[in-house]
Design a protein around this motif. Sequence first.
Motif, PDB file in Angstrom:
ATOM      1  N   VAL A  92       0.847  -1.201   0.000  1.00 13.99           N
ATOM      2  CA  VAL A  92       0.000   0.000   0.000  1.00 13.99           C
ATOM      3  C   VAL A  92       0.876   1.241   0.000  1.00 13.99           C
ATOM      4  CG1 VAL A  92      -1.630   1.329   1.409  1.00 13.99           C
ATOM      5  CG2 VAL A  92      -1.995  -1.119   1.063  1.00 13.99           C
ATOM      6  N   PHE A  93       1.920   1.239   0.804  1.00 12.65           N
ATOM      7  CA  PHE A  93       2.846   2.373   0.862  1.00 12.65           C
ATOM      8  C   PHE A  93       3.562   2.549  -0.477  1.00 12.65           C
ATOM      9  CE2 PHE A  93       6.015   4.451   4.075  1.00 12.65           C
ATOM     10  CZ  PHE A  93       5.715   5.689   3.555  1.00 12.65           C
ATOM     11  N   LEU A  94       3.909   1.440  -1.148  1.00 11.58           N
ATOM     12  CA  LEU A  94       4.554   1.501  -2.461  1.00 11.58           C
ATOM     13  C   LEU A  94       3.614   2.132  -3.492  1.00 11.58           C
ATOM     14  CD1 LEU A  94       6.881   0.820  -4.416  1.00 11.58           C
ATOM     15  CD2 LEU A  94       5.865  -1.459  -4.649  1.00 11.58           C
ATOM     16  N   ILE A  95       2.360   1.710  -3.491  1.00 13.28           N
ATOM     17  CA  ILE A  95       1.380   2.287  -4.418  1.00 13.28           C
ATOM     18  C   ILE A  95       1.237   3.786  -4.166  1.00 13.28           C
ATOM     19  CG2 ILE A  95      -1.081   2.304  -5.030  1.00 13.28           C
ATOM     20  CD1 ILE A  95      -1.002  -0.787  -4.477  1.00 13.28           C
ATOM     21  N   TYR A  96       1.196   4.161  -2.911  1.00 13.95           N
ATOM     22  CA  TYR A  96       1.128   5.577  -2.543  1.00 13.95           C
ATOM     23  C   TYR A  96       2.352   6.338  -3.061  1.00 13.95           C
ATOM     24  CZ  TYR A  96       1.287   9.756   0.370  1.00 13.95           C
ATOM     25  OH  TYR A  96       1.385  11.053   0.806  1.00 13.95           O
ATOM     26  N   SER A  97       3.542   5.775  -2.874  1.00  9.92           N
ATOM     27  CA  SER A  97       4.778   6.439  -3.314  1.00  9.92           C
ATOM     28  C   SER A  97       4.829   6.584  -4.836  1.00  9.92           C
ATOM     29  CB  SER A  97       5.999   5.656  -2.831  1.00  9.92           C
ATOM     30  OG  SER A  97       6.087   5.714  -1.441  1.00  9.92           O
ATOM     31  N   ILE A  98       4.389   5.557  -5.545  1.00  7.22           N
ATOM     32  CA  ILE A  98       4.356   5.623  -7.012  1.00  7.22           C
ATOM     33  C   ILE A  98       3.363   6.698  -7.456  1.00  7.22           C
ATOM     34  CG2 ILE A  98       3.693   4.350  -9.094  1.00  7.22           C
ATOM     35  CD1 ILE A  98       4.903   1.833  -7.696  1.00  7.22           C
ATOM     36  N   THR A  99       2.229   6.775  -6.772  1.00  8.60           N
ATOM     37  CA  THR A  99       1.228   7.794  -7.098  1.00  8.60           C
ATOM     38  C   THR A  99       1.793   9.187  -6.853  1.00  8.60           C
ATOM     39  OG1 THR A  99      -0.532   6.255  -6.480  1.00  8.60           O
ATOM     40  CG2 THR A  99      -1.123   8.584  -6.600  1.00  8.60           C
ATOM     41  N   ILE A 100       2.473   9.375  -5.733  1.00  7.43           N
ATOM     42  CA  ILE A 100       3.099  10.668  -5.429  1.00  7.43           C
ATOM     43  C   ILE A 100       4.114  11.025  -6.512  1.00  7.43           C
ATOM     44  CG2 ILE A 100       4.682  11.838  -3.823  1.00  7.43           C
ATOM     45  CD1 ILE A 100       1.790  11.732  -2.853  1.00  7.43           C
ATOM     46  N   CYS A 101       4.917  10.051  -6.917  1.00  6.20           N
ATOM     47  CA  CYS A 101       5.925  10.273  -7.955  1.00  6.20           C
ATOM     48  C   CYS A 101       5.251  10.674  -9.272  1.00  6.20           C
ATOM     49  CB  CYS A 101       6.777   9.021  -8.135  1.00  6.20           C
ATOM     50  SG  CYS A 101       8.185   9.266  -9.212  1.00  6.20           S
ATOM     51  N   TYR A 102       4.187   9.977  -9.624  1.00  4.75           N
ATOM     52  CA  TYR A 102       3.457  10.273 -10.865  1.00  4.75           C
ATOM     53  C   TYR A 102       2.941  11.711 -10.851  1.00  4.75           C
ATOM     54  CZ  TYR A 102      -0.317  10.353 -14.263  1.00  4.75           C
ATOM     55  OH  TYR A 102      -1.145  10.707 -15.298  1.00  4.75           O
ATOM     56  N   SER A 135      11.983  12.107  -4.352  1.00  2.00           N
ATOM     57  CA  SER A 135      11.533  11.435  -3.145  1.00  2.00           C
ATOM     58  C   SER A 135      10.651  10.236  -3.482  1.00  2.00           C
ATOM     59  CB  SER A 135      10.762  12.409  -2.257  1.00  2.00           C
ATOM     60  OG  SER A 135      10.239  11.748  -1.139  1.00  2.00           O
ATOM     61  N   GLY A 136       9.735  10.413  -4.421  1.00  2.42           N
ATOM     62  CA  GLY A 136       8.858   9.310  -4.813  1.00  2.42           C
ATOM     63  C   GLY A 136       9.634   8.131  -5.364  1.00  2.42           C
ATOM     64  N   LEU A 137      10.645   8.424  -6.184  1.00  2.00           N
ATOM     65  CA  LEU A 137      11.475   7.347  -6.734  1.00  2.00           C
ATOM     66  C   LEU A 137      12.277   6.641  -5.646  1.00  2.00           C
ATOM     67  CD1 LEU A 137      12.804   8.970 -10.033  1.00  2.00           C
ATOM     68  CD2 LEU A 137      11.275   7.003  -9.833  1.00  2.00           C
ATOM     69  N   LEU A 138      12.919   7.420  -4.788  1.00  2.00           N
ATOM     70  CA  LEU A 138      13.713   6.821  -3.713  1.00  2.00           C
ATOM     71  C   LEU A 138      12.836   6.010  -2.759  1.00  2.00           C
ATOM     72  CD1 LEU A 138      16.250   9.644  -2.873  1.00  2.00           C
ATOM     73  CD2 LEU A 138      16.788   7.364  -3.721  1.00  2.00           C
ATOM     74  N   CYS A 139      11.681   6.559  -2.413  1.00  7.99           N
ATOM     75  CA  CYS A 139      10.760   5.832  -1.532  1.00  7.99           C
ATOM     76  C   CYS A 139      10.320   4.529  -2.177  1.00  7.99           C
ATOM     77  CB  CYS A 139       9.540   6.685  -1.204  1.00  7.99           C
ATOM     78  SG  CYS A 139       9.890   8.083  -0.127  1.00  7.99           S
ATOM     79  N   ARG A 142      13.129   2.042  -1.999  1.00 13.60           N
ATOM     80  CA  ARG A 142      13.288   1.555  -0.626  1.00 13.60           C
ATOM     81  C   ARG A 142      12.183   0.551  -0.285  1.00 13.60           C
ATOM     82  NH1 ARG A 142      18.430   2.665   0.338  1.00 13.60           N
ATOM     83  NH2 ARG A 142      18.892   4.864   0.300  1.00 13.60           N
ATOM     84  N   LEU A 143      10.964   0.828  -0.719  1.00  8.17           N
ATOM     85  CA  LEU A 143       9.852  -0.072  -0.422  1.00  8.17           C
ATOM     86  C   LEU A 143       9.950  -1.368  -1.215  1.00  8.17           C
ATOM     87  CD1 LEU A 143       7.143   2.675  -0.185  1.00  8.17           C
ATOM     88  CD2 LEU A 143       7.850   1.166   1.676  1.00  8.17           C
ATOM     89  N   LEU A 144      10.440  -1.285  -2.457  1.00 13.79           N
ATOM     90  CA  LEU A 144      10.663  -2.513  -3.232  1.00 13.79           C
ATOM     91  C   LEU A 144      11.697  -3.399  -2.541  1.00 13.79           C
ATOM     92  CD1 LEU A 144      10.609  -1.177  -6.894  1.00 13.79           C
ATOM     93  CD2 LEU A 144       9.010  -2.821  -5.872  1.00 13.79           C
ATOM     94  N   HIS A 145      12.745  -2.778  -2.014  1.00 17.66           N
ATOM     95  CA  HIS A 145      13.758  -3.540  -1.278  1.00 17.66           C
ATOM     96  C   HIS A 145      13.152  -4.171  -0.022  1.00 17.66           C
ATOM     97  CE1 HIS A 145      17.239  -4.025   1.496  1.00 17.66           C
ATOM     98  NE2 HIS A 145      17.711  -4.642   0.423  1.00 17.66           N
TER      99      HIS A 145
END
Length: 166
Positions: A92-102, A135-139, A142-145
């Motif tokens: 869920v956090f990853l989806i959020y981070s990707i959305t923020i990045c987009y 930040s979105g990319l780095l997050c 980090r979440l993928l890891h």
Amino acid sequence: MLRRIEKYFEPTVIVICLSAIMLLVFADVIARFAFSTSIVIANELARISFVYLIYFGISYAIREHRHMRVTYFVDKLPHALKRIALMISETVFLIYSITICYYGVEITQQAIERGKTLSATQWPTSILYAAIIFSGLLCSLRLLHSLYRIIILGETDLSPKEEVAS
């Protein structure tokens, strides 16, 4: 080399930004009180530094697993259920981070198209908005890891491992 970059990238950016903020604000205060003038770009550069400090701080908190979350109930679960709960939360956090990045890309593109500039430095406003993308990319990385550690390695304790100096 990559491990060092991975380990020290965000802390280095954060320290540089915080140092810049302190130096710029201090210099501007001295200029105002001692010389009755102001350093025109100091406030703007401090604001840019603050924005990058915050966004890189988010990524660093994710890497260190120090971001806000309540783990009381998850900690009480058996290992298998704990893994599932962690997978769900990190996904869920990853989806959020990707959305923020987009949306960061969208906002930055709009800023570039409009050609707006910051008042003191005359830099494009997209420099401020680009922090969202970084930040979105780095997050996301980090979440993928973190998901890799949960799914592939079967870990449920995601706190960073302390390196032993030899």
